[in-house]
Design an enzyme around this catalytic site. Structure first.
Site, mmCIF file in Angstrom:
data_model
loop_
_atom_site.group_PDB
_atom_site.id
_atom_site.type_symbol
_atom_site.label_atom_id
_atom_site.label_comp_id
_atom_site.label_asym_id
_atom_site.label_seq_id
_atom_site.Cartn_x
_atom_site.Cartn_y
_atom_site.Cartn_z
ATOM 1 N N HIS A 170 0.848 -1.191 0.000
ATOM 2 C CA HIS A 170 0.000 0.000 0.000
ATOM 3 C C HIS A 170 0.883 1.240 0.000
ATOM 4 C CE1 HIS A 170 -3.264 2.655 0.400
ATOM 5 N NE2 HIS A 170 -4.005 2.001 1.275
ATOM 6 N N HIS A 173 -2.746 7.028 -0.786
ATOM 7 C CA HIS A 173 -3.744 7.614 0.124
ATOM 8 C C HIS A 173 -3.179 8.316 1.350
ATOM 9 C CE1 HIS A 173 -6.660 4.339 -1.598
ATOM 10 N NE2 HIS A 173 -6.274 5.223 -2.514
ATOM 11 N N TYR A 175 -0.700 7.298 3.368
ATOM 12 C CA TYR A 175 -0.131 6.438 4.412
ATOM 13 C C TYR A 175 1.397 6.438 4.287
ATOM 14 C CZ TYR A 175 -4.980 5.049 5.024
ATOM 15 O OH TYR A 175 -6.334 5.074 5.254
#
Length: 371
Positions: A170, A173, A175
């Site tokens: 990931h 977004h 993060y």
């Protein structure tokens, strides 16, 4: 809506030696329903039902690596430790028994917060910022960075050892990985920062290289990326195709096989000034610039984007004409579906059978269930 030809969504697709039965991906969606971070039978059944419902590839909710404060909610699952990994083994075995394919999304939430929950230790990020000029937590040391890279690699190896078909990192977004990419949260003047996107990409490149070394050359690695951030929906990392090309090509060379390109509405062009209002979306540009497999995502089959849902709005089902047009011309290879699959485990089957009117519409309370 019932007369649309959906066959283009159900063409097989290969990622290396991984054979997918269709182009539909279950998007990663935080569920916060793994007590003490341990996936259980309810989690396994939740994913199994989507595999039975003809989803070609399932990407798990974000599951966190072995770092202090790597999650921002109390029941986000771990992807480390004997108990959590045993729970994930139950999940992947259930998905495989139902004829599905699956990968975990490996995650570190950085300095972000979700509600008032406190992890009990300092959160960490490149520069101790949650957003531009918004301090939270500690600045990561070189040792913290090295340990985090190793934790991602360990989690990727565990994914392969458990029998998952691929692993996703990931990097979107707002993060942790994305906080290194973004000039708004990476103010470092050492080797982990700098004025250009390529300077700020070093952390992601080292994570990808470490994961590739851990899983070998033939195991698919996916990287989820986004231009927008939860901290700033209008943010753009790559402001031109040329900047995007250098950024993504370096990541591909480091070992990324698939780019999962997150945008809020999949039909919106990434660079309308270059190729117009009907131009390529984010995933389309990523595929054009790198030649790699791409996954698109963003409000598929629903009347509102997911941010509206978290603000309390429901979303009705809509037609798939825009999706079919883009997938038929192979603008991108795979399409990820999020909230529609929370509400209706049989969404893909209903689309396959052209039973669109039978799809269960997304409602805000569905977020609290594992139906």
């Amino acid at each position: 809506m019932t007369d649309i030809d959906t066959s283009s969504l159900f063409r097989p697709f290969s990622i290396g030696s991984l054979e997918l039965k269709n182009r539909i991906v279950m998007a990663p969606m935080t569920r916060n329903q793994a007590p003490d971070g341990i996936p259980n039978e309810k989690n396994a059944e939740y994913y199994r039902r989507r595999a039975e419902g003809e989803v070609g590839l399932i990407l798990s909710e974000g599951t966190v690596i072995d770092r202090p404060a790597s999650r921002n909610l109390p029941n986000v699952p771990f992807f480390h430790g004997e108990a959590a990994l045993a729970g994930w083994k139950t999940v992947i075995d259930a998905v495989h028994a139902a004829g599905g394919a699956m990968g975990p999304q490996l995650w570190h939430t950085g300095s972000t917060r979700s509600g008032d929950w406190d992890p009990g230790v300092d959160v960490e990020s490149p520069s101790g910022l949650i957003g531009p000029d918004n301090p939270r937590g500690k600045v990561m040391s070189d040792a913290d960075i090295a340990d985090t890279i190793a934790a991602f690699a360990s989690a990727a190896k565990s994914a392969r050892d458990l029998g998952f078909d691929l692993a996703e990192l990931h990097g979107a977004h707002g993060y942790l990985i994305d906080q290194f990419f973004w000039e708004g949260t990476n103010k470092r003047d050492d080797n982990w920062g700098g004025p250009s996107l390529m300077d700020r990409s070093r952390f992601a490149l080292e994570v990808v290289k470490a994961c590739r070394a851990a899983v070998g050359s033939d195991y698919p690695l996916v990287l989820r990326i986004s231009q927008w951030k939860q901290q700033d929906y209008a943010a753009k990392l790559a402001k031109t195709p040329a900047e995007m090309e250098s950024w993504l090509t370096a990541l591909a060379d480091a070992g990324v096989d698939v780019f999962h390109c997150s945008q809020r509405r999949f039909w919106e062009p990434e660079f309308p000034d270059v190729d117009g209002e009907e131009g390529l979306n984010f995933a389309g540009w990523a595929k054009k610039l790198t030649g790699k497999t791409t996954i698109s995502v963003g409000s598929v089959g629903l009347s509102t984007d997911f941010l509206s849902s978290f603000g309390g709005e429901d979303a009705s089902s809509t037609g798939l004409d825009k999706l079919i047009r883009r997938i038929e011309r192979d603008e991108f290879d795979l399409i990820a579906v999020g909230r529609a699959l929370i509400s209706d485990a049989g969404w893909a089957s209903k689309v396959h059978d052209n039973h669109i009117e039978g799809i269960v519409s997304f409602e805000r309370p569905h977020l609290a269930t594992l139906a």
